[in-house]
Design a protein around this motif. Structure first.
Motif: not given
Length: 265
Positions: A233-251
């Motif tokens: 309850t009351n979980i705040t995720v704000e003003n973050n920068t998220v970039e270059d997230i990758a799953a590397t396996k080719e499928s």
């Protein structure tokens, strides 16, 4: 000035060692270099410099570099962890400390472990190669320099910063990990995970999470109720920068290769 370098153990000033109950007085540690000090094999050393049961303590103009922990202050007057870091012209390569704690560390986790409920852990700029678990209620974990790439945490891909307590704030870090190319267990930058009960009032803000890798599943910021479906309850995720997230396996099976920025589940 003296140099204590590439040694095991610590330099210690300690009152009450003869059970007299008396503190030592007027301790000055000035113009010294503490470098490359490792924990001793018996883990009896608290830090490169330890001052305990002492009055009138002054610690100034010292250089602390590449130590397992820099300074430990217990039952002293004249200095605090905060004043040693900020007020007396001491220099450090990296620092983490709990305001009101006893330890000036090179490890964020050690500083968190030194903190009490409701305290703040402040982290200086630099790179910290470790994973952190915050399991103390109402703790604030804050980077002193919150610009991108100033305070970098890179550690275990399963959760570089893991929040496992209520009332926690994590702010101002750059979190990154290239991951384990052989892992398929999931990689997370910041993970709020309820494992042993309900979590509430958690804030994750002003962080940069980038370059998170996994074979199959990579996530920048994850908020999860765990396998037992505990309440969040009351979980705040704000003003973050998220970039270059990758799953590397080719499928060809999109369900097997998943990269996500921010996830609530």
């Amino acid at each position: 000035g003296s140099t204590v370098q590439n040694s095991t153990g610590m330099v210690e000033f300690h009152g009450n060692e003869d059970d007299s109950g008396e503190n030592i007085t007027s301790v000055t540690v000035e113009d010294n270099t503490f470098a490359g000090i490792d924990q001793d094999s018996a883990e009896g050393a608290s830090a490169a410099l330890s001052v305990q049961d002492a009055e009138g303590v002054t610690i100034s103009a010292n250089d602390f570099t590449n130590n397992f922990a820099h300074a430990y202050l217990a039952n002293v007057s004249g200095e605090t962890t905060q004043s040693v870091v900020n007020s007396n012209q001491n220099s450090f390569d990296i620092t983490a400390y709990a305001v009101g704690g006893q330890l000036v560390s090179s490890s964020i986790q050690d500083a968190v472990d030194d903190a009490g409920t409701g305290e703040t852990v402040l982290v200086g700029s630099g790179t910290y190669d470790e994973s952190i678990t915050v399991n103390i209620d109402n703790l604030t974990l804050s980077a002193l320099d919150q610009t991108e790439d100033s305070t970098i945490v890179t550690g275990d891909h399963k959760g570089i910063i893991k929040v496992a307590a209520s009332g926690v704030t994590v702010e101002g870090f750059t979190v990154t990990s290239p991951g384990d190319p052989n892992s398929n267990y999931g990689s997370y930058g910041i993970r709020v995970l309820s494992e042993d009960g309900a979590l509430s009032d958690v804030t994750v803000r002003d962080n940069t999470v980038k370059t998170i890798r996994d074979v199959f599943r990579a996530t920048g910021i994850a908020v999860s109720s765990g396998t037992t479906n505990n309440n969040l309850t009351n979980i705040t995720v704000e003003n973050n920068t998220v970039e270059d997230i990758a799953a590397t396996k080719e499928s060809t099976d999109a369900g097997n290769s998943i990269a996500k920025g921010i996830v609530f589940n």
